[in-house]
Design a protein around this motif. Structure first.
Motif, PDB file in Angstrom:
ATOM      1  N   PHE A   1      -0.784  -7.508  -7.224  1.00 29.91           N
ATOM      2  CA  PHE A   1      -1.209  -6.043  -6.823  1.00 29.91           C
ATOM      3  C   PHE A   1       0.210  -5.146  -6.911  1.00 29.91           C
ATOM      4  O   PHE A   1       0.033  -4.007  -7.482  1.00 29.91           O
ATOM      5  CB  PHE A   1      -1.787  -5.951  -5.655  1.00 29.91           C
ATOM      6  N   VAL A   2       1.258  -5.575  -6.709  1.00 20.96           N
ATOM      7  CA  VAL A   2       2.488  -4.874  -6.866  1.00 20.96           C
ATOM      8  C   VAL A   2       2.822  -4.399  -8.335  1.00 20.96           C
ATOM      9  O   VAL A   2       2.983  -3.477  -8.894  1.00 20.96           O
ATOM     10  CB  VAL A   2       3.593  -5.634  -6.213  1.00 20.96           C
TER      11      VAL A   2
ATOM     12  N   LEU B   1       0.770  -1.367   0.043  1.00 20.09           N
ATOM     13  CA  LEU B   1       0.089   0.085  -0.096  1.00 20.09           C
ATOM     14  C   LEU B   1       0.757   1.270  -0.063  1.00 20.09           C
ATOM     15  O   LEU B   1       0.566   2.212  -0.723  1.00 20.09           O
ATOM     16  CB  LEU B   1      -0.998  -0.002   1.248  1.00 20.09           C
ATOM     17  N   GLU B   2       1.910   1.371   0.792  1.00 21.60           N
ATOM     18  CA  GLU B   2       2.914   2.274   0.751  1.00 21.60           C
ATOM     19  C   GLU B   2       3.475   2.578  -0.576  1.00 21.60           C
ATOM     20  O   GLU B   2       3.488   3.829  -1.093  1.00 21.60           O
ATOM     21  CB  GLU B   2       3.996   2.096   1.675  1.00 21.60           C
ATOM     22  N   ALA B   3       3.954   1.590  -1.294  1.00 20.91           N
ATOM     23  CA  ALA B   3       4.641   1.520  -2.495  1.00 20.91           C
ATOM     24  C   ALA B   3       3.775   2.285  -3.689  1.00 20.91           C
ATOM     25  O   ALA B   3       4.076   2.994  -4.486  1.00 20.91           O
ATOM     26  CB  ALA B   3       5.178   0.267  -2.920  1.00 20.91           C
ATOM     27  N   ALA B   4       2.705   1.625  -3.651  1.00 21.22           N
ATOM     28  CA  ALA B   4       1.646   1.974  -4.786  1.00 21.22           C
ATOM     29  C   ALA B   4       1.205   3.389  -4.406  1.00 21.22           C
ATOM     30  O   ALA B   4       1.062   4.336  -5.503  1.00 21.22           O
ATOM     31  CB  ALA B   4       0.152   1.021  -4.573  1.00 21.22           C
ATOM     32  N   SER B   5       1.058   3.753  -3.166  1.00 19.85           N
ATOM     33  CA  SER B   5       0.752   5.090  -2.922  1.00 19.85           C
ATOM     34  C   SER B   5       1.668   6.122  -3.240  1.00 19.85           C
ATOM     35  O   SER B   5       1.606   7.257  -3.716  1.00 19.85           O
ATOM     36  CB  SER B   5       0.261   5.355  -1.551  1.00 19.85           C
ATOM     37  N   SER B   6       2.976   5.843  -3.011  1.00 18.53           N
ATOM     38  CA  SER B   6       4.046   6.405  -3.087  1.00 18.53           C
ATOM     39  C   SER B   6       4.448   6.943  -4.748  1.00 18.53           C
ATOM     40  O   SER B   6       4.683   7.898  -5.346  1.00 18.53           O
ATOM     41  CB  SER B   6       5.434   6.030  -2.466  1.00 18.53           C
TER      42      SER B   6
ATOM     43  N   HIS C   1       4.302  -0.980 -12.041  1.00 17.62           N
ATOM     44  CA  HIS C   1       3.516  -0.463 -13.405  1.00 17.62           C
ATOM     45  C   HIS C   1       3.823   1.194 -13.312  1.00 17.62           C
ATOM     46  O   HIS C   1       3.942   1.792 -14.394  1.00 17.62           O
ATOM     47  CB  HIS C   1       2.240  -0.795 -13.748  1.00 17.62           C
ATOM     48  N   TYR C   2       3.799   1.695 -12.116  1.00 18.54           N
ATOM     49  CA  TYR C   2       3.735   3.252 -12.123  1.00 18.54           C
ATOM     50  C   TYR C   2       5.210   3.499 -12.334  1.00 18.54           C
ATOM     51  O   TYR C   2       5.365   4.619 -13.019  1.00 18.54           O
ATOM     52  CB  TYR C   2       3.319   3.523 -10.817  1.00 18.54           C
TER      53      TYR C   2
END
Length: 184
Positions: free
Chosen positions: A155-156, A11-16, A162-163
């Motif tokens: 999810f990652v 969740l932290e990595a996706a948000s960041s 992907h981001y």
């Protein structure tokens, strides 16, 4: 970026990475937004996506469609309908054709709509990830429909990884635009 291996890290990595991508998009100049992507002169950029995506909209739609793959796959399997991650007729050898189909499908989608779709689907993916326990996300063989890997790895891949791909592509475009301006 270390690959997340816990729910908190995911969740932290996706948000960041999402925030970094949003900041980069907000900083694009009019020239960078209106100039088509063209990496044809760079022999290091051989993967199909370097030729496929022509603008920011194409990048955002790619991210959105991969979010949709994840959301639909999880929903179907949780609902008792056995479904593979990649929809028929695609598989991991032919997913490039699927990506091209996504690209073709959205050639008339306006940039602002692509942004909205991406932002909404990002939040939907984060909400879905948050609904699972750490064990459900990162222990293997929790869900038989996931196969031999963990649900969290999907999810990652659909978010932070992907981001990061999108950020690299936009930075390469920005650099190319800067080189063109300096050559004038």
């Amino acid at each position: 970026m270390a690959r997340p291996s816990s729910k908190t890290d995911l969740l932290e990595a996706a948000s960041s990475q999402y925030e970094q991508l949003q900041n980069l998009m907000a900083s694009l100049t009019d020239i960078e937004l209106t100039s088509p992507f063209d990496f044809s002169g760079d022999s290091k950029k051989k993967e199909a996506h370097w030729a496929r995506d022509k603008n920011l909209r194409d990048v955002l739609i790619h991210l959105y469609e991969w979010h949709q793959l994840l959301l639909k796959w999880v929903a179907a399997n949780q609902g008792g309908q056995s479904q593979t991650f990649l929809p028929a007729p695609y598989n991991w050898r032919t997913y490039g054709q699927m990506n091209m189909a996504f690209w073709e499908k959205h050639q008339t989608t306006p940039l602002e709509e692509a942004r909205a779709l991406f932002e909404e689907s990002h939040q939907a993916v984060l909400d879905l990830a948050a609904s699972f326990s750490n064990e459900q996300l990162f222990n293997k063989n929790v869900f038989d429909w996931v196969g031999g890997t963990s649900l969290g790895s999907y999810f990652v891949s659909a978010t932070a990884s992907h981001y990061d791909w999108a950020i690299k592509k936009l930075k390469a475009h920005r650099k190319k635009c800067g080189n063109i301006i300096r050559e004038r």
